[in-house]
Design an enzyme around this catalytic site. Structure first.
Site, PDB file in Angstrom:
ATOM      1  N   PRO A  98      34.372  89.194  12.316  1.00 30.81           N
ATOM      2  CA  PRO A  98      35.903  89.311  12.534  1.00 30.81           C
ATOM      3  C   PRO A  98      36.304  88.315  13.456  1.00 30.81           C
ATOM      4  O   PRO A  98      35.555  88.177  14.244  1.00 30.81           O
ATOM      5  CB  PRO A  98      36.251  90.617  12.892  1.00 30.81           C
ATOM      6  CG  PRO A  98      34.813  90.988  13.008  1.00 30.81           C
ATOM      7  CD  PRO A  98      33.597  90.496  12.944  1.00 30.81           C
ATOM      8  N   ASP A  99      36.780  87.786  12.839  1.00 28.16           N
ATOM      9  CA  ASP A  99      37.614  86.742  13.876  1.00 28.16           C
ATOM     10  C   ASP A  99      38.692  87.111  14.792  1.00 28.16           C
ATOM     11  O   ASP A  99      38.586  88.234  15.190  1.00 28.16           O
ATOM     12  CB  ASP A  99      38.599  85.462  13.252  1.00 28.16           C
ATOM     13  CG  ASP A  99      39.865  85.812  12.711  1.00 28.16           C
ATOM     14  OD1 ASP A  99      39.964  86.785  12.865  1.00 28.16           O
ATOM     15  OD2 ASP A  99      40.626  85.286  11.956  1.00 28.16           O
ATOM     16  N   PHE A 100      39.535  86.899  15.549  1.00 30.33           N
ATOM     17  CA  PHE A 100      40.127  87.190  16.645  1.00 30.33           C
ATOM     18  C   PHE A 100      41.861  87.836  16.715  1.00 30.33           C
ATOM     19  O   PHE A 100      42.599  89.164  16.351  1.00 30.33           O
ATOM     20  CB  PHE A 100      40.720  86.366  18.095  1.00 30.33           C
ATOM     21  CG  PHE A 100      39.348  87.049  19.052  1.00 30.33           C
ATOM     22  CD1 PHE A 100      38.396  88.118  18.507  1.00 30.33           C
ATOM     23  CD2 PHE A 100      38.740  85.255  19.750  1.00 30.33           C
ATOM     24  CE1 PHE A 100      37.380  87.944  19.572  1.00 30.33           C
ATOM     25  CE2 PHE A 100      38.272  85.841  20.904  1.00 30.33           C
ATOM     26  CZ  PHE A 100      36.987  87.254  20.691  1.00 30.33           C
ATOM     27  N   ARG A 101      42.212  86.738  14.808  1.00 26.88           N
ATOM     28  CA  ARG A 101      43.577  86.910  15.299  1.00 26.88           C
ATOM     29  C   ARG A 101      43.904  88.117  14.165  1.00 26.88           C
ATOM     30  O   ARG A 101      45.193  87.618  13.827  1.00 26.88           O
ATOM     31  CB  ARG A 101      44.023  85.951  14.986  1.00 26.88           C
ATOM     32  CG  ARG A 101      43.733  85.184  17.168  1.00 26.88           C
ATOM     33  CD  ARG A 101      44.945  84.411  17.502  1.00 26.88           C
ATOM     34  NE  ARG A 101      44.727  83.791  19.138  1.00 26.88           N
ATOM     35  CZ  ARG A 101      43.792  83.585  19.428  1.00 26.88           C
ATOM     36  NH1 ARG A 101      42.051  82.823  18.672  1.00 26.88           N
ATOM     37  NH2 ARG A 101      43.967  83.108  20.703  1.00 26.88           N
ATOM     38  N   HIS A 118      31.783  76.775  23.338  1.00 29.75           N
ATOM     39  CA  HIS A 118      31.759  77.923  24.285  1.00 29.75           C
ATOM     40  C   HIS A 118      30.825  78.688  24.462  1.00 29.75           C
ATOM     41  O   HIS A 118      30.307  80.007  23.915  1.00 29.75           O
ATOM     42  CB  HIS A 118      33.290  78.728  23.169  1.00 29.75           C
ATOM     43  CG  HIS A 118      34.502  78.302  23.036  1.00 29.75           C
ATOM     44  ND1 HIS A 118      35.311  78.634  22.843  1.00 29.75           N
ATOM     45  CD2 HIS A 118      34.713  76.959  24.112  1.00 29.75           C
ATOM     46  CE1 HIS A 118      36.497  77.773  22.410  1.00 29.75           C
ATOM     47  NE2 HIS A 118      35.949  76.808  23.357  1.00 29.75           N
ATOM     48  N   THR A 135      34.177  84.567   9.386  1.00 29.52           N
ATOM     49  CA  THR A 135      34.173  85.953   8.402  1.00 29.52           C
ATOM     50  C   THR A 135      33.796  86.307   7.600  1.00 29.52           C
ATOM     51  O   THR A 135      33.232  87.334   6.989  1.00 29.52           O
ATOM     52  CB  THR A 135      35.937  85.454   8.655  1.00 29.52           C
ATOM     53  OG1 THR A 135      36.419  84.300   7.990  1.00 29.52           O
ATOM     54  CG2 THR A 135      36.556  85.963   9.593  1.00 29.52           C
ATOM     55  N   ASN A 181      32.316  78.837  17.543  1.00 30.87           N
ATOM     56  CA  ASN A 181      31.968  79.688  17.642  1.00 30.87           C
ATOM     57  C   ASN A 181      30.469  80.077  18.151  1.00 30.87           C
ATOM     58  O   ASN A 181      29.695  79.376  18.461  1.00 30.87           O
ATOM     59  CB  ASN A 181      31.223  80.091  15.905  1.00 30.87           C
ATOM     60  CG  ASN A 181      32.472  79.740  15.309  1.00 30.87           C
ATOM     61  OD1 ASN A 181      33.339  80.480  16.152  1.00 30.87           O
ATOM     62  ND2 ASN A 181      32.377  80.166  13.659  1.00 30.87           N
ATOM     63  N   ASP A 208      27.897  82.590  17.348  1.00 32.35           N
ATOM     64  CA  ASP A 208      27.516  83.041  16.432  1.00 32.35           C
ATOM     65  C   ASP A 208      25.896  82.437  16.200  1.00 32.35           C
ATOM     66  O   ASP A 208      25.037  83.193  14.997  1.00 32.35           O
ATOM     67  CB  ASP A 208      27.942  83.661  15.770  1.00 32.35           C
ATOM     68  CG  ASP A 208      28.757  82.936  14.491  1.00 32.35           C
ATOM     69  OD1 ASP A 208      27.865  81.892  14.363  1.00 32.35           O
ATOM     70  OD2 ASP A 208      30.197  83.309  14.255  1.00 32.35           O
TER      71      ASP A 208
HETATM   72  P1  CNA Z   1      41.012  82.802  15.620  1.00 30.14           P
HETATM   73  O1  CNA Z   1      42.112  82.726  16.559  1.00 30.14           O
HETATM   74  O2  CNA Z   1      40.746  84.198  15.461  1.00 30.14           O
HETATM   75  O3  CNA Z   1      41.778  82.275  14.275  1.00 30.14           O
HETATM   76  C1  CNA Z   1      40.710  81.936  13.477  1.00 30.14           C
HETATM   77  C2  CNA Z   1      41.435  80.970  12.182  1.00 30.14           C
HETATM   78  O4  CNA Z   1      40.347  81.546  10.852  1.00 30.14           O
HETATM   79  C3  CNA Z   1      43.080  82.126  12.057  1.00 30.14           C
HETATM   80  O5  CNA Z   1      43.619  81.021  11.133  1.00 30.14           O
HETATM   81  C4  CNA Z   1      42.104  82.895   9.998  1.00 30.14           C
HETATM   82  O6  CNA Z   1      43.613  83.389   9.983  1.00 30.14           O
HETATM   83  C5  CNA Z   1      41.431  82.009   9.874  1.00 30.14           C
HETATM   84  N1  CNA Z   1      40.511  82.366   9.087  1.00 30.14           N
HETATM   85  C6  CNA Z   1      39.623  83.905   8.531  1.00 30.14           C
HETATM   86  N2  CNA Z   1      39.105  84.047   7.854  1.00 30.14           N
HETATM   87  C7  CNA Z   1      39.176  83.041   6.710  1.00 30.14           C
HETATM   88  C8  CNA Z   1      38.471  82.872   5.875  1.00 30.14           C
HETATM   89  N3  CNA Z   1      38.120  83.258   4.699  1.00 30.14           N
HETATM   90  N4  CNA Z   1      39.056  82.050   5.328  1.00 30.14           N
HETATM   91  C9  CNA Z   1      40.163  81.017   6.035  1.00 30.14           C
HETATM   92  N5  CNA Z   1      40.381  80.646   7.002  1.00 30.14           N
HETATM   93  C10 CNA Z   1      40.252  81.537   7.858  1.00 30.14           C
HETATM   94  O7  CNA Z   1      39.538  82.010  16.243  1.00 30.14           O
HETATM   95  P2  CNA Z   1      39.098  80.858  16.994  1.00 30.14           P
HETATM   96  O8  CNA Z   1      38.519  80.047  16.506  1.00 30.14           O
HETATM   97  O9  CNA Z   1      40.309  79.492  16.102  1.00 30.14           O
HETATM   98  O10 CNA Z   1      38.915  80.145  18.211  1.00 30.14           O
HETATM   99  C11 CNA Z   1      38.856  81.523  19.487  1.00 30.14           C
HETATM  100  C12 CNA Z   1      38.527  82.481  19.491  1.00 30.14           C
HETATM  101  C13 CNA Z   1      37.428  83.009  18.644  1.00 30.14           C
HETATM  102  C14 CNA Z   1      37.109  80.825  19.914  1.00 30.14           C
HETATM  103  O11 CNA Z   1      36.601  80.937  21.080  1.00 30.14           O
HETATM  104  C15 CNA Z   1      35.511  81.348  19.036  1.00 30.14           C
HETATM  105  O12 CNA Z   1      34.851  81.294  20.165  1.00 30.14           O
HETATM  106  C16 CNA Z   1      35.990  83.384  19.179  1.00 30.14           C
HETATM  107  N6  CNA Z   1      35.369  83.671  17.806  1.00 30.14           N
HETATM  108  C17 CNA Z   1      33.986  83.627  17.744  1.00 30.14           C
HETATM  109  C18 CNA Z   1      33.626  84.328  17.049  1.00 30.14           C
HETATM  110  C19 CNA Z   1      32.003  83.755  16.316  1.00 30.14           C
HETATM  111  O13 CNA Z   1      31.293  83.098  16.580  1.00 30.14           O
HETATM  112  N7  CNA Z   1      31.526  83.963  15.111  1.00 30.14           N
HETATM  113  C20 CNA Z   1      34.386  85.558  16.367  1.00 30.14           C
HETATM  114  C21 CNA Z   1      35.564  85.864  16.827  1.00 30.14           C
HETATM  115  C22 CNA Z   1      35.868  84.888  18.032  1.00 30.14           C
END
Ligand code: CNA
Ligand code: ZN
Length: 331
Positions: free
Chosen positions: A89-92, A182, A84, A163, A165
């Site tokens: 952006p993340d997902f949640r 993934h 992030t 990720n 990315d």
């Molecule tokens: P998620 O479910 O979106 O969780 C992300 C976690 O990271 C959350 O608990 C946030 O609170 C935490 N977070 C976000 N930013 C910060 C920060 N700066 N400091 C501390 N904590 C932070 O995503 P997950 O990765 O757990 O799993 C779900 C999917 C999302 C996976 O399969 C990923 O491949 C997928 N995803 C990937 C990308 C990418 O490649 N960058 C982006 C969005 C989603």
């Protein structure tokens, strides 16, 4: 819902339930029952709250654990939260997360854009999203480079990332040290004839708002990111040797809601310390006595950790060197 096959089986597939996207499925299956929700004070020796006075002692504990490593015993599990800070952006995360933006998209429900059946019928929403993921748009941040330093210092056994990315690779961590659980955008395959498609062709089409087609059969080309119900890459099976051999587990920036990835956090030996660093508490985390949980922004935590480790200068030089090498603007 696609079936999830346990690691003792022949295959591992992404598994989800309750309306989550392909590679963002939720709910754990390990042990069958839902874990006790994580709560302050329940995280073992070092507590679970974030920020304030308690932050420093916990990070010092993390630094100690890293310093105590003699060889390549560190296994890392990473999620969207490590990227992030690179602008992805993340997902949640409420407001900034990808889920929050999905209401603008022409999809029946958010997870559909990562479902193969929807993709085959209507690939445009996926490619519209994919356009944002062009590797030229982003570059690694201090968290990726911290992981690179773990590798440079001979401490990293393997980095498992959810990720897609490619920023772990972009930070200079060699492919042999990575398990991109993934998949990634680095390769693409025709969904009809299975022919591999060059990455540059894919991006050229996607960036021009097109839908990539196979040069052989004109079938739809899909980047090799793992969709709902698809097999995980073979390298994922490395966990069968990596996790039992781990001496320290770092879990960074993930909500641990995707299976089978999430259950890896429990695959290290019970004597092995686990460090969870995330912005918020992780519901499915089942505390163990040697856990360290550091809540808060990862960039802040990692910068402080690097300082405590005495790696600040090394980090500065690495970032400078690598930024010059990448030679393109990032965020
Ligand atoms: P998620 O479910 O979106 O969780 C992300 C976690 O990271 C959350 O608990 C946030 O609170 C935490 N977070 C976000 N930013 C910060 C920060 N700066 N400091 C501390 N904590 C932070 O995503 P997950 O990765 O757990 O799993 C779900 C999917 C999302 C996976 O399969 C990923 O491949 C997928 N995803 C990937 C990308 C990418 O490649 N960058 C982006 C969005 C989603
Ligand atoms: Zn084809």
């Amino acid at each position: 819902m696609t079936l999830w096959v346990r690691s003792t089986g022949r295959a591992l597939r992404l598994w989800g339930r309750g309306g989550e996207p392909a590679w963002a499925c939720r709910h754990r299956v390990a042990g069958g029952s839902r874990p006790t929700p994580f709560s302050a004070g329940a995280s073992g020796a070092f507590g679970s709250g974030g920020g304030g006075e308690e932050e420093k002692p916990r990070l010092r504990d993390v630094a100690e654990l890293i310093r105590a490593q003699a060889g390549q015993g560190v296994v890392v599990m990473a999620g969207a939260g490590i990227s992030t800070a690179s602008g992805i952006p993340d997902f949640r995360s409420p407001g900034s997360g990808f889920y929050s933006a999905l209401r603008h998209w022409d999809v029946p429900y958010p997870e559909a854009i990562f479902e193969l059946s929807f993709f085959l019928a209507n690939p445009r929403p996926f490619f519209a999203w994919a356009k944002n993921m062009h590797p030229g748009n982003f570059r690694p941040n201090v968290i990726h480079y911290f992981l690179r330093l773990l590798h440079d210092r001979g401490l990293l056994r393997r980095l498992y990332t959810q990720n897609i990315d490619g920023l772990e690779r972009a930070s200079g961590i060699p492919g042999s040290k990575l398990v991109e659980a993934h998949g990634s955008f680095a390769s693409a395959t025709c969904t009809s004839c299975g022919k591999a498609s060059p990455e540059q062709d894919l991006w050229a089409t996607v960036m021009a708002d097109g839908v990539p087609r196979c040069a052989v059969c004109a079938g739809l080309v899909k980047p090799d990111v793992v969709f709902f119900g698809e097999m995980l890459p073979e390298r994922f099976f490395l966990h069968l040797v990596d996790f039992p051999a781990a001496e320290l587990l770092l879990v960074l920036g993930t909500s641990l809601k995707v299976e089978p990835f999430a259950s890896l956090s429990e695959a290290v030996r019970s004597s092995v310390p686990r460090v969870l660093m995330n912005r918020e508490a992780v519901e499915s985390w089942r505390p163990r006595s040697r856990d360290v949980v550091q809540l808060g922004d990862l960039v802040d935590s990692v910068e402080r950790l690097v300082e405590l480790l005495g790696w600040t200068e090394e980090m500065r030089e690495l970032v400078q060197r690598e930024t010059a090498k990448l030679g393109r603007p990032g965020r």
